[in-house]
Design an enzyme around this catalytic site. Structure first.
Site, PDB file in Angstrom:
ATOM      1  CB  SER B  66      -1.683 -34.625  53.427  1.00 60.52           C
ATOM      2  OG  SER B  66      -2.621 -34.528  54.459  1.00 60.52           O
ATOM      3  CE  LYS B  69      -5.390 -33.590  52.602  1.00 60.19           C
ATOM      4  NZ  LYS B  69      -5.046 -32.751  53.768  1.00 60.19           N
ATOM      5  CE1 TYR B 194      -8.777 -36.209  52.367  1.00 62.30           C
ATOM      6  CE2 TYR B 194      -9.520 -37.209  54.415  1.00 62.30           C
ATOM      7  CZ  TYR B 194      -8.718 -36.307  53.747  1.00 62.30           C
ATOM      8  OH  TYR B 194      -7.849 -35.512  54.450  1.00 62.30           O
ATOM      9  CE1 TYR B 246      -1.193 -31.440  56.043  1.00 59.18           C
ATOM     10  CE2 TYR B 246       0.923 -31.901  57.044  1.00 59.18           C
ATOM     11  CZ  TYR B 246      -0.231 -32.334  56.430  1.00 59.18           C
ATOM     12  OH  TYR B 246      -0.413 -33.669  56.220  1.00 59.18           O
ATOM     13  CB  VAL B 264      -0.180 -36.984  59.401  1.00 59.35           C
ATOM     14  CG1 VAL B 264      -0.549 -35.516  59.420  1.00 59.35           C
ATOM     15  CG2 VAL B 264      -1.315 -37.857  58.933  1.00 59.35           C
TER      16      VAL B 264
END
Lengths: 310, 310, 310, 310
Positions: B66, B69, B194, B246, B264
Site C-alpha cells: 500500500s 498508493k 495495481y 488504514y 501489508v
C-alpha cells in the site's frame, strides 16, 4: 370453478390493472430490456386439469430473469442436496435491494442470505454440475421444456449478450463470493451460466404451467409425472413467500398472499397451492424491480378469487 | 543533529521496538508474504544532506504494497490534475478496513472515499495513462528509481503473481467501480497495474529516501532536482496523516504525529517535513494491517526526537 | 507580519468569501439557530502578542455548538487522563455524518470512533466530573473565560432550551451508549451538560483567542500562563485535523491544511501552530454542517499567507 | 384426529425435543429472565373444538415478550386502520437482529421495516390509543383474557420492572423514532406500555388458545365469537411467517413451515390455519433469540403431523 366466468373475470382484472402500466418504467440497466413496449400486460392461468385461461399479452415472449432463480435452485438442490446447498447460501430474507453487496461483508460467515438475491443465485449457479456450461444450462432448460410441454424454450441470445456486457455489479458480487470461498467454480463461466438462465425466453402461458407444477407439489397433475421432488417444491414455494418479490416480499405477502417470484423483464410466476399456476407479464417496474401492473393484477385476482394462503 | 548520537539512539530504539515483532503476525492472505521471517525489523533515516542512518534489517528487500498508493496517486495527479482525479476518488478517511466494499454502495455518488483504501487506489490506477501496462507501470518505477537513486528497483515477480492469484476481493472492488462508472479502463489490466505497483521491491533505505523527497516538498534537497510538484507532495503528506495507516490513522496521528503510509508487507514510509524521511520494515502486522514493531519504533523515535507535526 | 497589510488582506479575503454566504443555509434543526441572518460573515485573528485583527461581523455573538467538543475533551482529559478517556471513545475519523448511529452498532467494541462526532462528545460529557451539572459546566466555562480574558462568556439559554427540546437523535445516541456501558452517568443529566456546553455563546474574537492558546501549545503566549497541558493541546490539534470538520475533514485538510473545528451555528475555530488563532463566523452551512463562507475564507487566507501545516 | 394417539405423539415429540434444552442459554439481558430453570419444556395444543392436549411444563407461567407484538399490532390495526399503521411501520423482513438500529438510519423514510422487530413494535405501541397507559395496556390484556378464557392473565411486575431498568437499547430505538417523527407520543410512556405488554404472563395453554383464535381467522371456533377482524388475523399470520422468528424466520419457514411468533422468555405461539393453535415454552434460546428446544419440538411436530402450510 366456472371457467367461462373465470375467463371473464380475468379479462376484467386485466383491464383494471392495465391502468398501472404507466406507473413504472421498463428496466433500463440491461439495454435490450429497455426496448420493451411499456404498455404491455398479459396473464395466463393454468388449472390442475391443464386448462389455460389467458388475457392480454399472454403470448408475448420475455426473459425469465430472476424467475429463473427458482429453477437453478431446483437443479442445485436435486444435484447436491439441501445440506450442501444451504452451507453456501442462507434461507433468510434480507430487507436489501436484490443486487446489494453490503451484507456479504457484514454478515459472518460471508454467505449470501438467500438464493433469490443476485449474490445467492450466483452462488447457486456455481453449484450446478455438468461437464460444461452447455450441459449445466441444459439441465435447467430441459426441465422447463418438460414442465411447460414447450420444446422450443431457449435462451434469447440478444438479451443474454446485452446482460453479459452490462453486468459489472454481478461480477463484483461473484468475485466477492469467490474471495469468501462460497464460489469455487470459475467466475466468468459461472456468470455466463447465470446470465444465460436469466435470459431464457418464455410467455405468460409457459410461466403459468411452471407455476402449476409447483402448485401440484412438483408433478404434472394431469399425468402424475414428477419434475421436482416434493420437498424441493415446498422449499421453492417458501422462498417465493419470504424472498420472491425482492425487498417487497413482505408487503406482497400481506397484500396478495400468494407465493410468487418476479423478474426484471416484467414477469411474475405465482403458485396457488393445489389450485393454479399464474404467469404474468408487464414490463414496467416499480423501484424494487417488480412489475407494477403485474402486482396489481395479482392483488385484484387474489381478492376476487380468495387465493391468499394466509 | 549529532549524527553519531542519532545513530546510537536509532539502535536503542530499534532494540526496544524489536520486542514487539512477536505481537502481530505476517500477512497471510498473500501466500508469498506469509513466508517472511517474522523476527525482522529494520529502519533507515534519510537526512536532507543525503546522509542515511540505519539500524537492523535495513537492507532486506520487501514489497511496497500500500505504500505504492502514494506514488500511483502522484503519477495520476501529475497526468490528470486534481480536478479530474478527485471527481473519481474522494479525500475523506473512512473508519473502515482497507478492503471494505460497504461504502461503495452506501455513499452517493459511489466513489471511493480516498485513494489510500484499495478501492480508491484501484480507481487511481485506472487514471494512470500510457500506451500499455508496461508504460504505465514504468511511470511509477522510473520516478522511484530517480527518487532513491537506485536504478535496480523493480517488481518482485513472485509476489506479483501470488497477489494476482489471490486478489479476488480486489476484483470485486474493481468490478463495483466499473459498474459505477468510476473505472473506465479494462478491469483486469487495471488490476494488473495495481498488483504490479504493489509488488515493487525496495529496502528501508530506499523508502527513507522516498520519504525525504516528500519531506522536502518534492525535491532532492541536495541537488534541488524536482521529482514531485510541491502541491502534489503536500496533498500526499495530508493523505498520509488522515488515511495513511488504514483505519488506525487517527490513532497514529495522535500517538506518533508523523505523516506516514504503511503496507501489508510490513513497510512504513514516514515523512518529517523538512527534516527527514524514514523507512521502516517489520513484517508482523496488527489487526489493522500495520507493522506492529514498525509503529512502535516510530512512536519511540517521534517521542525521542520530537518529530510530531502537531 | 505587517499588521496593517494583514488587516487589509483580511478585509479583502472577507469580501471575497462573502459571496459564498448565499450558497448554504442556516441550521434548521435547532429552531433558535434557524432565526440567524444568513448574510453575516466575520473573522478575527489573534496573534501571539495578543493583537486582534478583525473584519466583518467579528462582534456578533453565536453559540459554539460542536466547537465546544474540543473544550469538553480538554476537561475530560485533564480530569481522567488519556488512558481512561480513550477506553470509552476512539481516535479514528469515521467517514459518516456527525449524528450517525450506525457504527455504534457495527463496530466492536461499541465505542464512538472519536470525540468530535456527537456520540463521542456525549461519551466525553459523561466523563466530566463535578458534584452537579453546574459545577461540571463551569469547569468548561471558566477555562474559556480565562483563555479569552472575557468574563462574560456564558450559556445562551434560549439556544440551550431550543436544543434540548429538539435533540431526540442525541438522546438515541446517548441511550445507545448507556446500553453499551460507555456512558455510566445519568443520560438526561449528561445530555443537559452537552446541550449547555454546545450553547456557550462567543464572538469570532473570543474564538480567535481560544485558537491562539492551542496554537501556543496551551499557554497564553503573552503571559506564559498555561490553560491546557501541552500534551492535551497536541491531541486536540490532531483531532481538529483528522475529525474537526465533520465528514469533510479530509477535504479541508487538503484544501486548507489548518487544524480547525466547526460548529453548526456557523463558527470555526482554527489554529495555526505558533502563529495565530482564527475565529470565523458565517451561519450558512453546507450539507456536511460547515460554514460555507467560513471554509472559503479560511481557504483564501491559508493560500494568501501560506498557513497550511502540510 | 385421534386425540389419544395425538397426545401420545405429543409426549414422544416433547421427550425427543427435550434433548435440545441444553443447547442454548436463557436470556441474560433481562435479569429476571436469567433466573429461569433452563431444563423446562412444555407444549400445549388447542383444537378447534377447544380440546387442549398438553405435555411437559404446560402450566408454567412465563412472559410473552415478543409474542405480545402480535397483540399490540392487532389493537393498533383495529384502532387506526391499516393505512395509518403502515405509514409508520413497514411490512418487510430485515435480515437483521431484532434490536438493530442500523436500518432506521439507512432506510429512507426512516420507518421501522416491520412491527415484529423492537423498533417496529415500539412504533406500534405509540399508536395504541387510550386516555392513559393503564387503559392502553388493558385493551391488550382484555383481548388476551377473552381469547384464552383466562381472566387472571396480567403483567408480571417483577419482569416488567427488570425489563424497564435494563432496556436502554430500546430507549435508543424509541428516541430515534421520536426524532424521525414516527413516534409522536411520549417516549417513556410508550416504552412503559411496551415493557408492560412484553411482561404479560401466560402459560403454554394460554398461548395455544391464542394461536387457535388466529388459526380460526380471529374467532373462537366453538362459540363463533370474534375477537380479531379476519383481515387483521390474516395480516398477523403473514407477519408470523415472514418475520415471526426474528432473523431466523426464513429458516423456520422452510424447516417448519408454520406461522409462529417467539419471545425471549422462551415462548412460541404457532398457528396452523383452521387446525390448531400451539403454545410452546422452553427458556433456553439460540443466538437469534428463539427457544432451541421449542423450535425443534415444532419441527418434529410439523413433520409428524404434516402441519406445514407450503
Amino acid at each position: 370453478m366456472d371457467k367461462a366466468l373465470a375467463a371473464k373475470q380475468l379479462e376484467a382484472v386485466l383491464k383494471q390493472a392495465s391502468a398501472y402500466t404507466g406507473k413504472g418504467s421498463v428496466a433500463s440497466y440491461i439495454p435490450e430490456l429497455a426496448k420493451e413496449d411499456p404498455g404491455q400486460l398479459g396473464v395466463s392461468i393454468c388449472l390442475p386439469d391443464g386448462t389455460l385461461l389467458s388475457a392480454g399479452d399472454a403470448d408475448v415472449r420475455f426473459t425469465l430473469q430472476s424467475i429463473s432463480k427458482i429453477f437453478s435452485l431446483i437443479i442445485a438442490l436435486c444435484q447436491n442436496g439441501q445440506k450442501q446447498v444451504f452451507e453456501r447460501v442462507g434461507k433468510e430474507p434480507t430487507g436489501d435491494p436484490f443486487n446489494s453487496i453490503i451484507k456479504l461483508e457484514t454478515i459472518k460467515p460471508h454467505k449470501p442470505l438467500n438464493p433469490m438475491i443476485n449474490a445467492g443465485a450466483i452462488a447457486v449457479a456455481g453449484m450446478i454440475q455438468g461437464k460444461n456450461i452447455e450441459e449445466r444450462l441444459n439441465s435447467i432448460v430441459d426441465m422447463l421444456r418438460k414442465m411447460t410441454g414447450n420444446p422450443s424454450i431457449c435462451v434469447n441470445e440478444a438479451v443474454y449478450c446485452s446482460e453479459k456486457r452490462t453486468a459489472d455489479r454481478n461480477r463484483a458480487l461473484a468475485w466477492f463470493l469467490k474471495d469468501s470461498g462460497i464460489l469455487t467454480t470459475d467466475v466468468e463461466e459461472t456468470l455466463d451460466l447465470y446470465f444465460q438462465h436469466c435470459a431464457i425466453e418464455v410467455t405468460a402461458k409457459d410461466v403459468a404451467r411452471m407455476g402449476m407444477v409447483l402448485a401440484a407439489d412438483g408433478i404434472n397433475p394431469q399425468t402424475g409425472e414428477r419434475y421436482v421432488p416434493e420437498e424441493v417444491a415446498r422449499i421453492c414455494k417458501t422462498f417465493m413467500v419470504t424472498c420472491g418479490m425482492y425487498n417487497a416480499s413482505g408487503e406482497f405477502a400481506i397484500d396478495v398472499g400468494i407465493p410468487a417470484k418476479s423478474g426484471v423483464a416484467g414477469g411474475i410466476m405465482a403458485t396457488v397451492p393445489h389450485k393454479m399456476g399464474i404467469g404474468v407479464f408487464g414490463p414496467t417496474l416499480d423501484d424494487k424491480g417488480n412489475s407494477v401492473a403485474g402486482v396489481e393484477l395479482l392483488r385484484l385476482l387474489s381478492q376476487e378469487w380468495k387465493l391468499g394462503i394466509f
